[in-house]
Design a protein around this motif. Sequence first.
Motif, mmCIF file in Angstrom:
data_model
loop_
_atom_site.group_PDB
_atom_site.id
_atom_site.type_symbol
_atom_site.label_atom_id
_atom_site.label_comp_id
_atom_site.label_asym_id
_atom_site.label_seq_id
_atom_site.Cartn_x
_atom_site.Cartn_y
_atom_site.Cartn_z
ATOM 1 N N CYS A 74 42.931 48.507 47.825
ATOM 2 C CA CYS A 74 43.227 47.133 47.413
ATOM 3 C C CYS A 74 42.799 46.167 48.509
ATOM 4 C CB CYS A 74 44.717 46.986 47.129
ATOM 5 S SG CYS A 74 45.242 45.282 46.901
ATOM 6 N N PRO A 80 44.835 36.664 43.920
ATOM 7 C CA PRO A 80 44.604 37.952 43.258
ATOM 8 C C PRO A 80 44.460 37.832 41.733
ATOM 9 C CG PRO A 80 46.590 37.963 44.653
ATOM 10 C CD PRO A 80 46.177 36.545 44.493
ATOM 11 N N PRO A 121 38.883 42.322 40.425
ATOM 12 C CA PRO A 121 37.425 42.391 40.593
ATOM 13 C C PRO A 121 36.948 43.630 41.342
ATOM 14 C CG PRO A 121 38.355 40.680 42.000
ATOM 15 C CD PRO A 121 39.495 41.252 41.217
#
Length: 249
Positions: A74, A80, A121
């Motif tokens: 992450c 986010p 993404p």
Amino acid sequence: MSKAFFIDTTLCIGCRACQVACKQWNQLPGLKTANYGVYQNPPDLTFETYKVVRFNEESGPDGKPRWFYFPDQCRHCIEPGCLLESYAVPNSIFIDSLTGAVLFTDKLRGVSFDDVRGGCPYDIPRKEKETGYMSKCTMCAERVYNGLLPACVKTCPSGAMAFGDMDQMVAKALDRLKKVRTVHPKAQVLDLNDVRVFYLVADEPKKYHVFADARPTTGFMDRKTAMRKIGRSLKELALQRRYMHGMDV
Ligand code: SF4
Ligand code: SF4
């Protein structure tokens, strides 16, 4: 001051110690896997694998393999996409104010997994089939709160992983980029302004991993979901924005 990781893939030796340390600290079980013809193991992130060192290779000019190691995790994004998608259940994902860690909570079970994963993404979130819980790297926030480095950084033997205050990590990344560019002109730091985990790569990002840098976030939506999203009202978008910026919704 929020924290950041700087991951210098030019120093990574693909030892996977970071992957193992992550499992050990988070008490995550190993997975039974099979050899599928490459060194990467396990093949992908899972609900119980928050970090995986991706192995890609190409044939160098001398005919020898050239490795592209990529310790994937992450990115703890500044804004986010996963959090944006979780607005229907407030505080199911939140940003820790001290560290900047983006953290999933159990409330996230009330949000569509396809939306959460599709909003990322970097294709990071994973779900446990039986319970519906979702998971990913936590930045080892509990260690950081106690003055310790994240387990992966602490264990890295080559100096490829660094962790600290955001401005120090940015300075370190840019300094290192300047040096690496003298040898690798295509070197770049990926998505530096958008994330708290930034990678220095020596070549095209896609040689490392298809999601090494940010990709459009519609990959996992089925047609119904896509149509629903296209039809989202302006009111919903305004609610999302307010949620992202910490206001009551
Ligand atoms: Fe969320 Fe993905 Fe960013 Fe992690 S990388 S904070 S899961 S959008
Ligand atoms: Fe690379 Fe360090 Fe992870 Fe080993 S521990 S795979 S050198 S980032």
